[in-house]
Design an enzyme around this catalytic site. Structure first.
Site, PDB file in Angstrom:
ATOM      1  N   TRP A 148       0.832  -1.218   0.000  1.00  0.00           N
ATOM      2  CA  TRP A 148       0.000   0.000   0.000  1.00  0.00           C
ATOM      3  C   TRP A 148       0.859   1.256   0.000  1.00  0.00           C
ATOM      4  O   TRP A 148       0.395   2.338  -0.332  1.00  0.00           O
ATOM      5  CB  TRP A 148      -0.964   0.006   1.193  1.00  0.00           C
ATOM      6  CG  TRP A 148      -0.383   0.511   2.475  1.00  0.00           C
ATOM      7  CD1 TRP A 148       0.415  -0.184   3.330  1.00  0.00           C
ATOM      8  CD2 TRP A 148      -0.541   1.812   3.050  1.00  0.00           C
ATOM      9  NE1 TRP A 148       0.767   0.603   4.391  1.00  0.00           N
ATOM     10  CE2 TRP A 148       0.190   1.835   4.256  1.00  0.00           C
ATOM     11  CE3 TRP A 148      -1.238   2.971   2.670  1.00  0.00           C
ATOM     12  CZ2 TRP A 148       0.256   2.962   5.073  1.00  0.00           C
ATOM     13  CZ3 TRP A 148      -1.160   4.092   3.492  1.00  0.00           C
ATOM     14  CH2 TRP A 148      -0.424   4.068   4.682  1.00  0.00           C
ATOM     15  N   SER A 176     -10.857  13.813   0.103  1.00  0.00           N
ATOM     16  CA  SER A 176     -10.476  14.110   1.484  1.00  0.00           C
ATOM     17  C   SER A 176     -10.238  15.597   1.694  1.00  0.00           C
ATOM     18  O   SER A 176     -10.633  16.160   2.713  1.00  0.00           O
ATOM     19  CB  SER A 176      -9.194  13.368   1.854  1.00  0.00           C
ATOM     20  OG  SER A 176      -9.430  12.003   1.895  1.00  0.00           O
ATOM     21  N   HIS A 259       2.892   9.279   8.029  1.00  0.00           N
ATOM     22  CA  HIS A 259       2.732   9.290   9.478  1.00  0.00           C
ATOM     23  C   HIS A 259       1.602  10.192   9.948  1.00  0.00           C
ATOM     24  O   HIS A 259       0.798   9.782  10.781  1.00  0.00           O
ATOM     25  CB  HIS A 259       4.029   9.549  10.239  1.00  0.00           C
ATOM     26  CG  HIS A 259       3.876   9.017  11.627  1.00  0.00           C
ATOM     27  ND1 HIS A 259       4.005   7.688  11.925  1.00  0.00           N
ATOM     28  CD2 HIS A 259       3.461   9.600  12.767  1.00  0.00           C
ATOM     29  CE1 HIS A 259       3.695   7.480  13.182  1.00  0.00           C
ATOM     30  NE2 HIS A 259       3.369   8.625  13.721  1.00  0.00           N
ATOM     31  N   GLU A 261      -0.932  10.551   8.346  1.00  0.00           N
ATOM     32  CA  GLU A 261      -2.090   9.720   7.992  1.00  0.00           C
ATOM     33  C   GLU A 261      -2.500   8.804   9.158  1.00  0.00           C
ATOM     34  O   GLU A 261      -3.685   8.587   9.405  1.00  0.00           O
ATOM     35  CB  GLU A 261      -1.757   8.890   6.741  1.00  0.00           C
ATOM     36  CG  GLU A 261      -2.766   7.813   6.382  1.00  0.00           C
ATOM     37  CD  GLU A 261      -4.108   8.356   5.921  1.00  0.00           C
ATOM     38  OE1 GLU A 261      -4.162   9.523   5.496  1.00  0.00           O
ATOM     39  OE2 GLU A 261      -5.101   7.611   5.998  1.00  0.00           O
ATOM     40  N   TYR A 263      -2.340   9.496  12.210  1.00  0.00           N
ATOM     41  CA  TYR A 263      -3.114  10.302  13.167  1.00  0.00           C
ATOM     42  C   TYR A 263      -4.394  10.834  12.555  1.00  0.00           C
ATOM     43  O   TYR A 263      -5.347  11.141  13.275  1.00  0.00           O
ATOM     44  CB  TYR A 263      -2.233  11.409  13.755  1.00  0.00           C
ATOM     45  CG  TYR A 263      -1.171  10.778  14.616  1.00  0.00           C
ATOM     46  CD1 TYR A 263      -1.525  10.229  15.848  1.00  0.00           C
ATOM     47  CD2 TYR A 263       0.125  10.611  14.170  1.00  0.00           C
ATOM     48  CE1 TYR A 263      -0.595   9.571  16.614  1.00  0.00           C
ATOM     49  CE2 TYR A 263       1.067   9.949  14.937  1.00  0.00           C
ATOM     50  CZ  TYR A 263       0.699   9.428  16.161  1.00  0.00           C
ATOM     51  OH  TYR A 263       1.610   8.756  16.912  1.00  0.00           O
ATOM     52  N   HIS A 309       9.791   5.098   9.951  1.00  0.00           N
ATOM     53  CA  HIS A 309       9.316   3.997   9.115  1.00  0.00           C
ATOM     54  C   HIS A 309      10.434   3.468   8.217  1.00  0.00           C
ATOM     55  O   HIS A 309      10.228   2.509   7.483  1.00  0.00           O
ATOM     56  CB  HIS A 309       8.161   4.462   8.227  1.00  0.00           C
ATOM     57  CG  HIS A 309       6.931   4.835   9.002  1.00  0.00           C
ATOM     58  ND1 HIS A 309       5.955   3.925   9.330  1.00  0.00           N
ATOM     59  CD2 HIS A 309       6.527   6.019   9.540  1.00  0.00           C
ATOM     60  CE1 HIS A 309       4.999   4.528  10.014  1.00  0.00           C
ATOM     61  NE2 HIS A 309       5.321   5.800  10.165  1.00  0.00           N
ATOM     62  N   ARG A 456       6.875  -9.926   6.564  1.00  0.00           N
ATOM     63  CA  ARG A 456       5.531  -9.641   6.071  1.00  0.00           C
ATOM     64  C   ARG A 456       5.521  -9.697   4.540  1.00  0.00           C
ATOM     65  O   ARG A 456       6.569  -9.707   3.913  1.00  0.00           O
ATOM     66  CB  ARG A 456       5.057  -8.277   6.574  1.00  0.00           C
ATOM     67  CG  ARG A 456       5.894  -7.124   6.094  1.00  0.00           C
ATOM     68  CD  ARG A 456       5.594  -5.832   6.816  1.00  0.00           C
ATOM     69  NE  ARG A 456       4.352  -5.216   6.348  1.00  0.00           N
ATOM     70  CZ  ARG A 456       4.146  -3.889   6.314  1.00  0.00           C
ATOM     71  NH1 ARG A 456       5.088  -3.051   6.730  1.00  0.00           N
ATOM     72  NH2 ARG A 456       3.011  -3.401   5.897  1.00  0.00           N
TER      73      ARG A 456
END
Lengths: 532, 32
Positions: A148, A176, A259, A261, A263, A309, A456
């Site tokens: 993603w 948005s 990041h 995002e 929150y 990240h 992952r």
């Protein structure tokens, strides 16, 4: 708001309970009513939740046993990518925009959103964006299997499905941003007389701050995917080292959006919890002002922590230290919030109806996700755990449990006000317990497989991880099935539910409970309430 | 111009600066 007095009545005595000029499907396509649009957002997000959930089932089915059983690796990658995109942009974000549409005008005493027609447009962009995402599966090469996060340079190698996804992200971003402009303008300009900013329900505050985050962060993502698009088709080399670009720069700008995002998703969830806990504690929220300041602090800090990240990309130690300290700092305002929620419950006259159960579930499990976040913020530890299932467990505790549980708490809390009907309390509690047990079975064990080193986004794994994966898959199937019960509860309430009271929850004190009848009329606060 | 419109345009400006700023920044950081 328990101290306010409405001197103008409810403004609903003369309401016209019509739905604009159209009936049937055209009512929903042409509606400019904030309640209709809120309903559309919520149903859309539930459909996306089930779609993304079905993809999660495919992922867990494949991971049930080692080796390749059901799908090929390419399709598995497409599933993980689309599951993430659909859940983040299609399910969680629209769900909270749905809450915002329903609640903000009612909670601040406004008749509707500031830009009612733009509100309609913001919503109706979404089905087209979601269609683009789904159609990408049928393109040559299938949907993008890039994750993603859509990291370069993998995105340059994908088929035409990648372009559809890029356009979908553009559309979702436009939606948005328009939604956020609407929310900020409504809150800043349309509050009823006496509804000062510091008297607003905390849900409105969290959304005001979230909307600013969206306006600042979404265009960064739009910029990133636009550059990906020009790299793919127009000969630019923004993220191509051969042409003087740098793929790591993509990661920087993605997480500069990514990041905040996190929150953008978490803050409205905090807002819902801050309405539910005081209502069932029968006490005002403890430390209201500190909640507002903590929310603002989290929002500001969210812009200076992005590189946690990407500790493994090879940044200087000083860089790692900066991002580590900044990230650890976020625990302070978050801790203030958790403390305030607990202090609100302290010595309160608690009762444990379904919304409160989900709120307390949120409190426990979101905090657990927060703690593993703190573990991952430590650069030395993260280098070991990067891209393992420990990370997957962490962000699902925050998102799949934190945000989704807050969503459920909010739905059960406001459903009586929205529909005028009560849900089945026994079934609601059953839904809570099934969800809580199964989601923990799904994700708690992933801490163990992650610590043991399971990566992952890989469809196959060594035999040593089999037991944890089997347990996790069984939990996921159980959680998925439990959500069908949720659908049944909501439909049953709408069709056959008992009549709800005007103030269904005696501790609820915001305007929609104190100043409006149940169900709320189609047009509310046509006459502004005056709050004293 | 109404107060609502002014607020909306200011916010739109922020988002445009954010969008264009991102691309310009990455453009400026290209190597040789």
């Amino acid at each position: 708001m328990s101290a306010v007095v409405d001197s103008h009545g409810h403004g609903h005595e003369h309401h016209h309970d019509h739905h604009g000029g159209y009936g049937g499907i055209m009512r929903w396509i042409t509606t400019t009513n904030h309640k209709d649009i809120g309903t559309l957002y919520l149903w859309f997000s539930f459909i996306m939740f089930m779609t993304g959930g079905a993809m999660a089932m495919v992922i867990r089915l494949e991971l049930f046993s080692p080796g390749l059983q059901w799908v090929n690796p390419e399709f598995f990658n497409q599933m993980t990518t689309m599951h993430g995109l659909i859940m983040v942009f299609g399910a969680i974000m629209p769900a909270f925009v749905g809450f915002a549409n329903w609640l903000i005008p009612m909670q601040i005493g406004a008749p509707d959103m500031a830009f009612a027609r733009m509100n309609n447009w913001s919503f109706w962009i979404l089905p087209f964006a979601a269609s683009l995402l789904v159609i990408s599966f049928f393109m040559p090469g299938g949907a993008p299997g890039v994750g993603w996060t859509m990291y370069a340079p993998l995105t340059v190698q994908m088929g035409i499905g990648m372009d559809l996804t890029i356009f979908a992200v553009h559309l979702l971003g436009m939606s948005s941003i328009m939604g956020s402009i609407n929310i900020i303008t409504t809150i800043l300009n349309l509050r009823a007389p006496g509804m000062t900013l510091m008297r607003m329900p905390l849900f409105c505050w969290t959304w005001l701050i979230t909307a600013y985050l969206l306006v600042a962060a979404m265009p960064v993502l739009a910029g990133a995917v636009t550059m990906t698009l020009t790299d793919r088709h127009f000969g630019t080399t923004f993220f191509n080292a051969a042409g003087g670009g740098d793929p790591v720069l993509y990661q920087h700008i993605f997480w500069f959006f990514g990041h905040p995002e996190v929150y953008i998703i978490a803050l409205p969830a905090f807002g819902v919890i801050s309405q539910v806990i005081p209502a069932f504690s029968r006490k005002p929220l403890f430390g209201y002002a500190s909640m507002v300041y903590a929310t603002s602090a989290i929002a500001i800090l969210s812009f200076i922590v992005w590189a946690h990240h990407m500790y493994t990309v090879g940044m200087p130690v000083t860089g790692q230290l900066f991002f580590m300290y900044a990230t650890t700092l976020i625990a302070v305002p978050t801790g203030v919030k958790v403390f305030n929620w607990v202090a609100t419950m302290w010595k309160g006259a608690l009762s444990f109806e379904t919304p409160m159960l989900f709120a307390i579930g949120f409190l426990f499990l979101f905090t657990l996700g927060g703690f593993t976040g703190l573990v991952l913020s430590l650069a030395a530890v993260d280098i070991q755990l990067h891209d393992t299932y420990y990370v997957v467990a962490h962000f699902h505790y925050v998102m799949a449990i934190g945000a989704v549980f807050a969503g459920f708490a909010g739905i059960y809390f406001w459903l009586p006000k929205w529909t005028g009907k009560m849900y089945d309390e026994k079934l609601g509690k059953l839904h809570f317990w099934l969800s809580t047990i199964f989601i923990n079975i799904t994700f708690f064990v992933q801490h163990f497989s992650g610590l043991a080193g399971m990566p992952r986004r890989v469809p196959d794994y060594p035999l040593m991880f089999e037991t944890w994966n089997k347990i996790s898959s069984i939990g996921a199937f159980g959680f998925g099935l439990s959500q069908l019960l949720f659908l049944y509860i909501v439909l049953k309430a709408i069709r056959h539910g008992e009549k709800a009271k005007d103030k269904q929850w005696e501790g609820a004190d915001s305007l929609e409970w104190t100043h409006l009848p149940t169900p709320v009329p189609y047009h509310s606060f046509e006459t502004q309430p005056v709050l004293k | 111009m109404s107060r609502n419109l002014k607020t909306a345009l200011a916010l739109l400006l922020i988002s445009l600066v954010s969008f264009i700023g991102t691309i310009v920044k990455i453009w400026m950081m290209r190597g040789g």
